[in-house]
Each structure stands twice: as C-alpha cells, then as structure tokens.
Design a protein around this motif. Structure first.
Motif, short mmCIF file in Angstrom:
data_model
loop_
_atom_site.label_atom_id
_atom_site.label_comp_id
_atom_site.label_asym_id
_atom_site.label_seq_id
_atom_site.Cartn_x
_atom_site.Cartn_y
_atom_site.Cartn_z
N GLN A 95 0.85 -1.18 0.00
CA GLN A 95 0.00 0.00 0.00
C GLN A 95 0.89 1.24 0.00
O GLN A 95 1.85 1.33 0.76
N VAL A 96 0.56 2.19 -0.85
CA VAL A 96 1.36 3.41 -0.97
C VAL A 96 1.23 4.25 0.29
O VAL A 96 0.13 4.49 0.78
N ASP A 97 2.37 4.69 0.80
CA ASP A 97 2.44 5.53 1.99
C ASP A 97 3.07 6.86 1.56
O ASP A 97 4.25 6.91 1.22
N GLY A 122 1.46 -3.31 -7.62
CA GLY A 122 1.91 -4.67 -7.87
C GLY A 122 1.30 -5.23 -9.14
O GLY A 122 0.16 -4.92 -9.49
N ALA A 123 2.08 -6.06 -9.84
CA ALA A 123 1.59 -6.67 -11.08
C ALA A 123 0.55 -7.76 -10.80
O ALA A 123 -0.28 -8.06 -11.65
N ASP A 124 0.60 -8.36 -9.60
CA ASP A 124 -0.35 -9.40 -9.22
C ASP A 124 -1.64 -8.73 -8.75
O ASP A 124 -1.77 -8.33 -7.59
N ARG A 125 -2.60 -8.61 -9.66
CA ARG A 125 -3.82 -7.87 -9.35
C ARG A 125 -4.70 -8.60 -8.32
O ARG A 125 -5.42 -7.96 -7.57
N ARG A 130 -7.05 -8.60 -3.01
CA ARG A 130 -7.33 -9.23 -1.70
C ARG A 130 -6.88 -8.33 -0.55
O ARG A 130 -7.58 -8.18 0.46
N ALA A 131 -5.71 -7.71 -0.71
CA ALA A 131 -5.19 -6.83 0.34
C ALA A 131 -6.10 -5.62 0.52
O ALA A 131 -6.38 -5.19 1.64
N ALA A 132 -6.57 -5.06 -0.59
CA ALA A 132 -7.44 -3.88 -0.53
C ALA A 132 -8.77 -4.21 0.14
O ALA A 132 -9.26 -3.44 0.99
N VAL A 133 -9.35 -5.34 -0.21
CA VAL A 133 -10.62 -5.74 0.39
C VAL A 133 -10.44 -5.97 1.89
O VAL A 133 -11.27 -5.54 2.71
#
Length: 342
Positions: A95-97, A122-125, A130-133
């Motif tokens: 995640q961008v900080d 990241g290239a792995d969408r 999953r991280a965003a959710v």
C-alpha cells in the motif's frame, strides 16, 4: 529537446513497409494476447472497475481514475486503487504511503492517486485486490490492467486518446496496439474518448454497440495566476505535447517546451539545464503533478505544477458508469447466490 518517441510509422495508417516486415512478430503477439484471455479471473467480493486501453503510451487513464475515485468518495464509498506501479522498486502488494514512499519506490502515478484514496501497487492484481478488500475497500478501481485476466472485472472502460486513436491499427511491434481491436471491444463495457476524434476512430465502434462517452482535459486553475509571464514547460509523459498544447490553449506565454521520456527521473544535469534556461529568460518553470513527484523537494519548490481536470461532455455519463458498476455487481452476486461459482 530530450525525448523518446515511438516509431513514426505507428501513427501512420498509410505506412506499409515496416508493418509488413514485422507482421510475423505481430501475429505472435496477437495470438498470445488472445490465448491469455481464456483464463478466468478471481471474483472479488466488491465491484471492480477497470480503466484501461488498447494502445501503449498515455491515454489519460490515471486522470479518469482520479475523477471517478473522487465521485465515489463524495458518494460515501471507500474505493481503493490497484495499479502496477510502473518504475517502482517496492515489494508487490504494497500500500502506498505518502510519508514513507517516493516515486522511485512505487512509481509516480500511485503517489498522485494516493492523495485521494488508498492505493496498492503490484503486477499481481489478485494479491493487491485481496489486500485492498481486507483493508476495507468496498469497490476497486484498476488503473490499467485491461489485458490482465487474473482479476474479474465488473465493468471495463476503455480510454482512447482522440488525437491518436488506434494509430496504424497494428499490434506490437508493428504498431502501438496491445491486442487486436475486435478482441478488446467484445470484452469492453464502454469506451471513453478524451479529446476530439482526429483519426476517425468512433465510426469503427458502430458494429460493437458499445456506449461511447466523450470528455476533454482542462488546465487547472494555476495557469490563471501566471498572467503574461514567460514560462518554460517540461514534462516526461507518454505524449508530452498534450501538456504543452493545453498550456498554449489556456493562454500561457510558453517560450520553450522540453519533452522527456515517460516516467523519467530527472538528473542533476537536467535540473541545472532547466534552471539555466528559466533564469536566462526570466521565466517560470512549469510541469505536471506527475513530473513533480519525480523531482527532489528542493527543486520542486521552485516549479509551478499545472494539472488537468477531466471535463465530461455529458455530466451524467460518469454517473451512468458508476451506477452500472454497482448494478452489474449486484446482478452477478444474485447469480452466484443461485449456485453459479465465484
């Protein structure tokens, strides 16, 4: 002027020799792109809106994502953006900080987007989705990734630069296309053309029965404060001439324009050169916000940033896009509830 440009024949539909010579490679690239789309993607538990394109180079996708993210936030939504983070070196799924990261860490566009809402690079969408959710996203916006089949898209918006259209109509390396247009149009939900249609692109869409939206770019309010002062502009974009043309159209007294490669990290000698030119002409230095994040803070303070705003021809169009996004997601979830696999 320092610049890197795509081959001239990419933009010339009349060019025959190089596309013919490169046609064997073009066929391979097109076939690989088609095979890739046979994969089925992971369905996120939230709506996914992809803003992508068919061609290489800048078409304005990030500007569109920023516009739609702002609208979602005003509606009380919690969008997160997924982007590849071109040029960055940080680990996948980060995640961008804004405090910790620089453009060298995560890329320039993610830093701009992170001023609005959470951004994951990241290239792995699937990994970033999953991280965003897990972090609380109730909808996802993809900045690019239309050709990436790993994540199921609820709605795909193809963004087209009206000035260049589809170039010469050929796939890489014979032209600027990432895949064959017919293949892309059948997967798209709608098309957004930015700027006037100078290549006759729109009539070719008629057979696909796709919604077509129109928008333009307007220079932000910073230009009004410049008055008649002499200005030197510089930009490292996919099509830096769009920035320079916009400044001239806004009435800026542009005495010199310097173009650099897209995502270019300015070196000390570049900044000295820019400072010398500005001082010699008693001129103001201008650049884009995307370029500004690639400048050292000390130099950035002496440069005026001029952004662009997306101006929709029909103000109801972005509302249609977002309403349709959530309606389609609800319909998909209803089908899944009836037994269709996620």
């Amino acid at each position: 002027m320092v610049t890197v440009r795509p081959p001239a024949f990419w933009a010339d539909p009349r060019s025959r020799l190089w596309p013919w010579l490169l046609s064997p490679l073009e066929a391979v690239v097109a076939q690989l792109a088609q095979r890739r789309q046979k994969r089925s993607g992971w369905r996120a538990p939230v709506p996914v809106l992809c803003c992508g394109n068919i061609t290489t180079g800048g078409t304005g996708k990030t500007t569109v994502v920023m516009d739609l993210a702002s609208r979602l936030i005003r509606e009380g939504r919690h969008p997160h953006v997924l982007t590849r983070g071109y040029g960055g070196s940080t680990a996948q799924g980060t995640q961008v900080d804004l405090v910790q990261h620089t453009a060298r860490d995560v890329g320039d566009e993610p830093l701009l987007l992170a001023r609005l809402c959470p951004v994951w690079v990241g290239a792995d969408r699937v990994r970033t989705a999953r991280a965003a959710v897990a972090a609380g996203a109730d909808c996802l916006l993809m900045d690019d990734g239309f050709q990436n089949p790993s994540l199921h898209k609820t709605l795909s918006l193809l963004v087209v630069d009206g000035s260049v259209g589809l170039g010469n109509g050929h796939v890489l390396p014979a032209g600027p296309l990432r895949e064959r247009p017919a293949q892309a149009f059948v997967r798209a939900s709608a098309v957004l053309m930015i700027g006037p249609d100078r290549t006759g692109f729109l009539p070719a869409l008629a057979e696909y029965d796709l919604p077509v939206f129109r928008a333009g770019l307007a220079q932000s309010a910073e230009v009004a404060a410049l008055g008649a002062r002499a200005c030197v502009a510089f930009a490292g974009l996919g099509r830096p001439e769009k920035f320079f043309e916009g400044l001239c159209a806004a009435g800026v007294n542009l005495v010199q324009a310097l173009a650099y490669p897209d995502h270019y990290f300015y070196k000390s000698r570049d900044m000295r050169h820019l400072s010398d030119i500005a001082q010699a002409g008693n001129a103001c230095l201008l650049t884009t916000p995307k370029d500004a994040v690639r400048l050292p803070p000390a130099f950035r303070r002496g440069v005026t940033q001029v952004g662009v705003d997306l101006v929709w021809r029909d103000p109801s169009d972005p509302e249609w896009i977002l309403t349709t996004l959530f309606e389609r997601f609800a319909a998909d979830e209803a089908l899944i509830g009836e037994g269709k696999p996620r």
